[in-house]
Design a protein around this motif. Sequence first.
Motif, short mmCIF file in Angstrom:
data_model
loop_
_atom_site.label_atom_id
_atom_site.label_comp_id
_atom_site.label_asym_id
_atom_site.label_seq_id
_atom_site.Cartn_x
_atom_site.Cartn_y
_atom_site.Cartn_z
N ASP A 95 0.73 -1.10 0.07
CA ASP A 95 0.04 0.05 -0.06
C ASP A 95 1.20 1.28 -0.23
O ASP A 95 0.73 2.37 0.78
CB ASP A 95 -0.93 -0.02 1.31
CG ASP A 95 -1.91 1.01 1.15
OD1 ASP A 95 -2.26 1.62 -0.04
OD2 ASP A 95 -2.89 1.09 1.73
N VAL A 96 1.67 1.34 -0.98
CA VAL A 96 2.90 2.37 -1.06
C VAL A 96 1.94 3.87 -1.13
O VAL A 96 2.40 4.74 -0.87
CB VAL A 96 3.64 2.22 -2.21
CG1 VAL A 96 4.34 1.06 -2.14
CG2 VAL A 96 2.87 2.32 -3.73
N ALA A 97 0.81 3.68 -1.54
CA ALA A 97 0.18 5.11 -1.79
C ALA A 97 -0.22 5.60 -0.27
O ALA A 97 -0.06 7.05 -0.17
CB ALA A 97 -1.42 4.97 -2.33
N LYS A 98 -0.38 4.99 0.64
CA LYS A 98 -0.52 5.47 2.12
C LYS A 98 0.65 5.33 2.69
O LYS A 98 0.97 5.99 3.87
CB LYS A 98 -1.54 4.64 2.85
CG LYS A 98 -3.06 4.92 2.13
CD LYS A 98 -4.25 3.87 3.07
CE LYS A 98 -4.07 4.29 4.47
NZ LYS A 98 -5.21 3.41 5.16
N TYR A 99 1.64 4.28 2.30
CA TYR A 99 2.87 4.15 3.13
C TYR A 99 3.93 3.97 2.34
O TYR A 99 4.59 3.00 2.00
CB TYR A 99 2.72 2.74 3.87
CG TYR A 99 1.53 2.75 4.86
CD1 TYR A 99 1.49 3.33 6.13
CD2 TYR A 99 0.27 2.15 4.49
CE1 TYR A 99 0.06 3.42 6.97
CE2 TYR A 99 -0.86 1.83 5.31
CZ TYR A 99 -0.87 2.60 6.49
OH TYR A 99 -1.96 2.59 7.25
N PRO A 100 4.30 5.14 1.78
CA PRO A 100 5.52 4.95 0.64
C PRO A 100 6.88 4.60 1.42
O PRO A 100 7.85 4.34 0.56
CB PRO A 100 5.74 6.63 0.29
CG PRO A 100 5.08 7.31 1.52
CD PRO A 100 3.98 6.41 2.05
N THR A 101 7.23 4.58 2.80
CA THR A 101 8.41 4.35 3.12
C THR A 101 8.28 3.45 4.45
O THR A 101 7.26 3.28 4.84
CB THR A 101 9.43 5.54 3.84
OG1 THR A 101 8.29 6.10 4.78
CG2 THR A 101 9.56 6.70 2.87
N ALA A 102 9.30 2.72 4.88
CA ALA A 102 9.42 1.81 5.77
C ALA A 102 10.67 2.31 6.57
O ALA A 102 11.63 2.90 6.13
CB ALA A 102 9.47 0.49 5.49
#
Length: 212
Positions: free
Chosen positions: A116-123
């Motif tokens: 879900d990179v739209a909401k969570y683009p980084t880790a």
Amino acid sequence: MKQVLFPVAVIAIMASCNNAPDADKAATGDSTAAAVATGANFAIDTTSTVEWLGTKPVGQHNGTMKISSGSFAVENGNITGGSFVIDVNSLTDLDLKPEDGKEKLEGHLKSADFLDVAKYPTAKFEISSVEPLTGDSISTHKISGNLTLKDSTKNVTFPAKVTLSETEATATANFNIDRTQWGLFYGNDKSLGDKFIRPEVNIKLNIKATKQ
């Protein structure tokens, strides 16, 4: 661990192969306090990578993600703390060609089914402890840290090979994580047969940092 520091991971949540990835299993628990970083600052080179591998009964997929920023603190020849950020949107599959579904797989892994990179683009990975490791022919240290993936944070512990000089620090690691610990459940049902995606995701960290 077999190779490096890091990461993310996470993506291998989607691959496939007759066997689960062959690597040390990272111990996973609740998040803990980050280590107090003391000493000289070593900035992580953005050419550093997190490799991922995922498997299922009939195959596997592998690829990389970029580390966008981060640093280690080094004092008296030891890493005392540090953290790094993974650009999840940089996820790239390496085993498929465009005509074989490369873009389709990458898009699915970046979708809400998985990362879900739209909401969570980084880790993010933040070190909580680094301890010398004895009796291991490959790894030199045991590293623990908080891995934040999507909206979940878990502490993971894995072996790594750490090399330090006056001006440079490198870390490599090779370990498996269970993606379901971070709420990544897609395809995790053995009744799916050949479409079953194993919960184990292999992560390899290849990190280089330079003293500032």
